[in-house]
Design a protein around this motif. Structure first.
Motif, short mmCIF file in Angstrom:
data_model
loop_
_atom_site.label_atom_id
_atom_site.label_comp_id
_atom_site.label_asym_id
_atom_site.label_seq_id
_atom_site.Cartn_x
_atom_site.Cartn_y
_atom_site.Cartn_z
N LYS A 202 0.83 -1.21 0.00
CA LYS A 202 0.00 0.00 0.00
C LYS A 202 0.86 1.25 0.00
O LYS A 202 0.59 2.21 -0.73
N ARG A 203 1.90 1.26 0.82
CA ARG A 203 2.80 2.43 0.89
C ARG A 203 3.54 2.63 -0.42
O ARG A 203 3.69 3.76 -0.91
N GLU A 204 4.01 1.53 -1.02
CA GLU A 204 4.71 1.63 -2.31
C GLU A 204 3.78 2.19 -3.38
O GLU A 204 4.20 3.00 -4.21
N THR A 205 2.53 1.78 -3.35
CA THR A 205 1.56 2.28 -4.32
C THR A 205 1.37 3.78 -4.17
O THR A 205 1.29 4.52 -5.17
N THR A 233 14.31 4.26 0.32
CA THR A 233 14.34 2.81 0.49
C THR A 233 13.20 2.16 -0.29
O THR A 233 13.40 1.13 -0.96
N HIS A 234 12.01 2.77 -0.21
CA HIS A 234 10.87 2.26 -0.97
C HIS A 234 11.15 2.33 -2.47
O HIS A 234 10.80 1.40 -3.21
N ARG A 235 11.78 3.41 -2.90
CA ARG A 235 12.09 3.57 -4.33
C ARG A 235 13.02 2.45 -4.81
O ARG A 235 12.84 1.91 -5.91
N ILE A 255 3.25 2.13 -16.42
CA ILE A 255 2.16 2.64 -17.25
C ILE A 255 1.83 1.68 -18.39
O ILE A 255 0.67 1.35 -18.64
N SER A 256 2.87 1.19 -19.09
CA SER A 256 2.64 0.35 -20.27
C SER A 256 2.09 -1.01 -19.92
O SER A 256 1.31 -1.60 -20.68
N GLU A 257 2.47 -1.53 -18.75
CA GLU A 257 2.03 -2.87 -18.35
C GLU A 257 0.87 -2.86 -17.34
O GLU A 257 0.41 -3.90 -16.90
N GLY A 258 0.41 -1.66 -17.01
CA GLY A 258 -0.74 -1.55 -16.11
C GLY A 258 -0.49 -2.21 -14.77
O GLY A 258 -1.34 -2.95 -14.26
N LEU A 259 0.65 -1.95 -14.14
CA LEU A 259 1.03 -2.63 -12.91
C LEU A 259 0.29 -2.11 -11.69
O LEU A 259 0.34 -2.72 -10.62
N LEU A 260 -0.34 -0.95 -11.80
CA LEU A 260 -1.11 -0.42 -10.67
C LEU A 260 -2.57 -0.76 -10.80
O LEU A 260 -3.11 -0.77 -11.89
#
Length: 260
Positions: A202-205, A233-235, A255-260
Motif C-alpha cells: 500500500k505504501r509503495e503504491t 528505500t521504498h524507491r 504505465i505500459s504494463e498496467g502494474l497499478l
C-alpha cells in the motif's frame, strides 16, 4: 494460496453470476444460417489466427468450438469446456475478465431490444496454451440469439491471437456499434473484482502515484509524513520489484504494463 482447480471453480461460478444479469433460461433455436452470417461478418476484424465458439449464456456452456482452437491454443475442441477455458485465463487477468463481463451486462441493460444484435463487444486478456505459454487473445462477441425481454441467450465469440501486436498488459473494453449505432471505445470499467497480483505494498503504491506525478523524494516524504530515507528505500524496492534501473524506465513499465 488457492489451488489452480479452486481458482478455476471460483472464476466459473463468478462468471455465471455475472451472466445471470443479461440472460434467462430461454430456448435455444436452430441458428445455423445466422451463425454463418455472423462468421462472415466477423472475418472483417481478424488480425491473426483465430477460432470461434457458440456460447449458451443461460447455461454457461459452449454449444460449439471450432477446430481452429488447436491452431491457436493447441487444445482439442472436445476438451474445451467453459470451465476448462476459464481455468486457462492468466490469474492476473481473471478479475479483468469478470469486470469487463459485468460492464457488458450494465451496457446491454441500457439498450433497446432491437439494438442488442447491433453491438460487438471487444476486449483482450492472456490465456495459457497447451505449450505452457501465455498468449494475448482479442475476444470479440456478437449476440446471435435473444428474447423479447432483452435476455441474451447465445453469443458468437471469436478469439484472435494478438500477441504479436500488443505487448501491454492493459486491457481495453469497447462496444462497437453496427448498422448506424454509435461506438464506445476504451470504456471506463468499474473494478468490482480485484485485478492483477499485489506486486506493491500500500505504501509503495502511494509513493508510485506521487512519483508518476513528478514528485521528488523530499516532497513525497513531507506529504506522507515519513522520512526521505524511508522514501528512498521504498524507491529502491520498487525498482527491484519491476527489474528496472531508473525512475524513467520504471515509470514507463508501470504505465505500459498496467502494474497499478
Amino acid at each position: 494460496m488457492q489451488s489452480g482447480e479452486n481458482m478455476a471453480i471460483k472464476l466459473f461460478t463468478e462468471t455465471r453470476k455475472v451472466w445471470e444479469n443479461i440472460t434467462s433460461t430461454g430456448n435455444i433455436q436452430d441458428i445455423e444460417l445466422e451463425i454463418e452470417f455472423q462468421k462472415k461478418l466477423l472475418e472483417f476484424f481478424h488480425i491473426g489466427d483465430f477460432y470461434f465458439m457458440l456460447v449458451d449464456i443461460s447455461n454457461a456452456r459452449f454449444k460449439y468450438v471450432s477446430p481452429a482452437i488447436t491452431n491457436v491454443l493447441g487444445y482439442k475442441p472436445e476438451e474445451a469446456t467453459m470451465e476448462f477455458i476459464l481455468s486457462k485465463i492468466h490469474p492476473d487477468d481473471q478479475g479483468v475478465f469478470l469486470n469487463n463481463e459485468k460492464e457488458v451486462g450494465n451496457f446491454f441493460a441500457t439498450l433497446k431490444n432491437e439494438q442488442i444484435p447491433k453491438y460487438k463487444i471487444r476486449y483482450d486478456y492472456r490465456i495459457l496454451n497447451s505449450a505452457g505459454e501465455y498468449i494475448r487473445i482479442l475476444q470479440q462477441a456478437i449476440t446471435v440469439q435473444y428474447d423479447d425481454d432483452n435476455n441474451v441467450l447465445m453469443t458468437l465469440v471469436v478469439h484472435t491471437n494478438i500477441t504479436h501486436l500488443k505487448k501491454s498488459n492493459t486491457s481495453v473494453l469497447s462496444f462497437i456499434g453496427m448498422d448506424g449505432e454509435p461506438s464506445f471505445y476504451d470504456v471506463d470499467v468499474e473494478k468490482a473484482y480485484p485485478t492483477g497480483h499485489q506486486l506493491f505494498t500500500k505504501r509503495e503504491t502511494e509513493i508510485i502515484k506521487l512519483i508518476l506525478k513528478g514528485e521528488q523524494s523530499a516532497a513525497i516524504a513531507k506529504k506522507l509524513f515519513i522520512s526521505t530515507h524511508t522514501v528512498n528505500t521504498h524507491r529502491k524496492n520498487i525498482l527491484a520489484k519491476t527489474n528496472t534501473k531508473t525512475t524513467i524506465e520504471f515509470a514507463i513499465k508501470v504505465i505500459s504494463e498496467g502494474l497499478l
